[in-house]
Motif scaffolding. Structure first.
Motif, PDB file in Angstrom:
ATOM      1  N   VAL A 174       0.779  -1.051   0.016  1.00 14.59           N
ATOM      2  CA  VAL A 174       0.003   0.297  -0.031  1.00 14.59           C
ATOM      3  C   VAL A 174       0.764   1.297   0.457  1.00 14.59           C
ATOM      4  N   PRO A 175       0.428   2.010  -1.104  1.00 15.38           N
ATOM      5  CA  PRO A 175       1.383   3.317  -0.839  1.00 15.38           C
ATOM      6  C   PRO A 175       1.305   4.650   0.282  1.00 15.38           C
ATOM      7  N   VAL A 176       1.543   4.783   0.829  1.00 12.22           N
ATOM      8  CA  VAL A 176       1.620   5.761   1.997  1.00 12.22           C
ATOM      9  C   VAL A 176       2.344   6.873   2.034  1.00 12.22           C
ATOM     10  N   LYS A 200      -6.223  -8.686   6.829  1.00  7.59           N
ATOM     11  CA  LYS A 200      -4.584  -8.940   6.252  1.00  7.59           C
ATOM     12  C   LYS A 200      -3.879  -8.569   6.813  1.00  7.59           C
ATOM     13  N   PRO A 201      -2.223  -8.708   6.668  1.00 10.07           N
ATOM     14  CA  PRO A 201      -1.219  -8.567   7.147  1.00 10.07           C
ATOM     15  C   PRO A 201      -1.605  -7.452   5.974  1.00 10.07           C
ATOM     16  N   VAL A 202      -0.621  -6.486   5.645  1.00 12.50           N
ATOM     17  CA  VAL A 202      -0.371  -5.882   4.334  1.00 12.50           C
ATOM     18  C   VAL A 202       1.441  -5.528   4.484  1.00 12.50           C
ATOM     19  N   GLU A 203       2.015  -4.603   3.655  1.00  7.34           N
ATOM     20  CA  GLU A 203       2.917  -3.996   3.358  1.00  7.34           C
ATOM     21  C   GLU A 203       2.680  -2.980   3.159  1.00  7.34           C
ATOM     22  N   ILE A 204       3.569  -1.996   3.490  1.00 10.37           N
ATOM     23  CA  ILE A 204       3.382  -0.126   2.625  1.00 10.37           C
ATOM     24  C   ILE A 204       4.903  -0.115   2.440  1.00 10.37           C
TER      25      ILE A 204
END
Length: 246
Positions: A174-176, A200-204
């Motif tokens: 996910v772009p933050v 669910k687990p996410v990467e950023i």
């Protein structure tokens, strides 16, 4: 006294002959001359009378023509005066109309300029207020510029339609965007918030963007979720300008 009848007869005859001769050769021409002169005089008198009658007629005609010309002149003068008055009235009316038109145009320009000036001042004041607010935000503690906005971004994510929310992770991490680089704890807190919201687990991936002033923004392919002061101030400025136009 002795009367000689022959002498008397001869003298009588002589008288008669003389009278005949006088009548024949003198009286008749004289009478004819007199008649001719009388006729000529009568003709002269008749001609004079006719001339006098003609003169009187011409005089009457001239008087009538003079009266007609005088009447015509009076009518022409009256018509000219009426036309001049009408032209004067038209010129005055046109001048008044033009003056009124010019006055209305000037008043319209003044009112437009006033409104434009007021609008310009109002816009400047609104922009100045937003700029002041932006400068004040920079005085926030650095931790508050991030942690104070995590719950707000979570609420904005939960407000998305389910399909938009599910699509956030379709393209990978996910772009933050954040006002500055995140600390490890801030990164962990944001990842935990996203995992809770998305289930669910996410990467950023994190990109620093000082123009946000304070707060966060997620730039997903199908949704942009904002919770930052720059977005709030831009929205406030739009509302102020819209309210000013109304």
């Amino acid at each position: 006294m002795h009367l000689d009848w022959w002498t008397l007869a001869l003298q009588t005859v002589n008288v008669l002959v003389l009278l005949w001769l006088l009548k024949r050769f003198l009286m008749q021409p004289v009478a004819a001359m007199i008649d001719a002169r009388q006729a000529a005089a009568a003709k002269l008198i008749a001609d004079a009378q006719a001339a006098r009658t003609d003169a009187m007629a011409e005089k009457q005609k001239a008087a009538e023509e003079t009266s007609r010309l005088a009447a015509t002149r009076d009518d022409a003068l009256k018509a000219a005066l009426a036309e001049a008055e009408a032209a004067k009235a038209a010129v005055l009316a046109g001048g008044r109309a033009e003056a009124e038109k010019l006055r209305a145009a000037v008043e319209t320009d003044i009112e437009r300029h006033r409104k434009e000036t007021e609008t310009s001042y109002a816009e400047d004041a609104k922009s100045l207020a937003v700029d002041i607010a932006a400068k004040l935000v920079t005085r926030l503690p650095e931790t508050a510029k991030i942690t104070g906005f995590i719950d707000g971004i979570a609420m904005a994510l939960r407000a998305l339609p389910p399909e938009s929310l599910a699509a956030i992770t379709e393209s990978g991490p996910v772009p933050v965007r954040a006002v500055r680089a995140l600390t490890d704890k801030e990164t962990s807190d944001i990842r935990a918030m996203l995992a809770e919201v998305l289930g669910k687990p996410v990467e950023i991936t994190v990109a620093a963007d000082p123009t946000l002033l304070a707060g966060l923004q997620i730039d997903a392919p199908h949704a942009v979720v904002r919770n930052n002061f720059r977005a709030d101030l831009d929205r406030l400025l739009r509302e102020l300008k819209s309210h000013g136009r109304d």
